[in-house]
Structure formats: C-alpha cells, structure tokens
Design a protein around this motif. Structure first.
Motif, PDB file in Angstrom:
ATOM      1  N   UNK A  90       0.903  -1.341   0.145  1.00 31.42           N
ATOM      2  CA  UNK A  90       0.030  -0.069   0.053  1.00 31.42           C
ATOM      3  C   UNK A  90       0.721   1.191   0.022  1.00 31.42           C
ATOM      4  N   UNK A  91       2.189   1.269   0.348  1.00 33.55           N
ATOM      5  CA  UNK A  91       2.861   2.292   0.593  1.00 33.55           C
ATOM      6  C   UNK A  91       3.898   2.514  -0.322  1.00 33.55           C
ATOM      7  N   UNK A  92       4.679   1.294  -0.840  1.00 35.72           N
ATOM      8  CA  UNK A  92       6.004   1.446  -1.510  1.00 35.72           C
ATOM      9  C   UNK A  92       5.643   1.270  -2.916  1.00 35.72           C
ATOM     10  N   UNK A  93       5.965   2.022  -4.087  1.00 42.32           N
ATOM     11  CA  UNK A  93       5.509   1.723  -5.385  1.00 42.32           C
ATOM     12  C   UNK A  93       6.309   0.666  -5.954  1.00 42.32           C
ATOM     13  N   UNK A  94       5.726  -0.188  -6.759  1.00 43.39           N
ATOM     14  CA  UNK A  94       6.741  -1.169  -7.419  1.00 43.39           C
ATOM     15  C   UNK A  94       7.761  -0.497  -8.524  1.00 43.39           C
TER      16      UNK A  94
END
Length: 124
Positions: free
Chosen positions: A120-124
């Motif tokens: 939910x917090x770190x973009x891929x």
C-alpha cells in the motif's frame, strides 16, 4: 495502555535488553505459535500482538518482539484500516531487528513488511 501512536524509534534503540527469563520465553513461545494462529485462528492474532508489545515495552525488547510489532501492524491495517500507522509499526519491527543484529529473523519480518503494508505504501 502501551500501544500508543507516539512510540518512537529512539525509545526502542535506547531500551535495555530483556532481563526476566520468563518474559523472554513467553515472547519466544508467542513468536513460535503466531504463524499457526495466522492460519488456524487469525482472530487471536490481535490479542497475541497486544500481549507481545505490552511485554516488550514493560520489560524490554528481544528479537522476538519484532513479531509482536508486525502482528500489531497487521491488526492496524486489516481491522482498523490504518495503513499509515500499520506501516510505521512494521518499520519499527525492523528497528528492533537492527538493534539486536538479528539477521536470521530479518527475512521473515521483511517478507511480512513487503507482503502486507508495503504493497500500500511503496510503489513497484
């Protein structure tokens, strides 16, 4: 109540090591049964999390405290829908592992972090 929003990284880093042997073994036992509860009785995870975090703040931290912090994070994200606070508690679990140089436990906690909160917090 020891589960509060203003617990800081510095409090964990400056804490003393766990002294009471009974408390240490109770944390180890809860750490061992947590994966089984996750599958068999997930409704008990929040109770285990609260107990592990309370023991850690009252009597000191051990590497197994990181599991309690992750489980509390899991509760915050999945029951209370508080992704921000859940992510913060998962990062605190990593701080505990760094504090004790618990490298053997790092993959387990990092897996939880990337599986639950980081999605939910770190973009891929």
């Amino acid at each position: 109540e020891h589960i509060v929003c203003n617990e800081t990284k510095s409090r964990i880093l400056n804490s003393t090591m766990q002294i009471d042997v009974k408390k240490k073994w109770s944390l180890k036992l809860m750490d061992l049964i947590a994966p089984y509860l996750f599958v068999l009785r997930p409704n008990l995870l929040s109770l285990i999390a609260k107990r592990m975090v309370d023991i850690s703040f009252q009597h000191g931290f051990v590497p197994e405290s990181a599991t309690g912090f992750f489980l509390h994070s899991y509760t915050l994200i999945n029951i209370f829908d508080n992704i921000e606070e859940g992510y913060r508690w998962e990062k605190l679990a990593l701080v505990i592992l760094d504090r004790f140089d618990a490298h053997s436990r790092y993959p387990k906690v990092k897996f939880y972090l990337t599986t639950f909160a980081a999605t939910w917090k770190v973009p891929f």
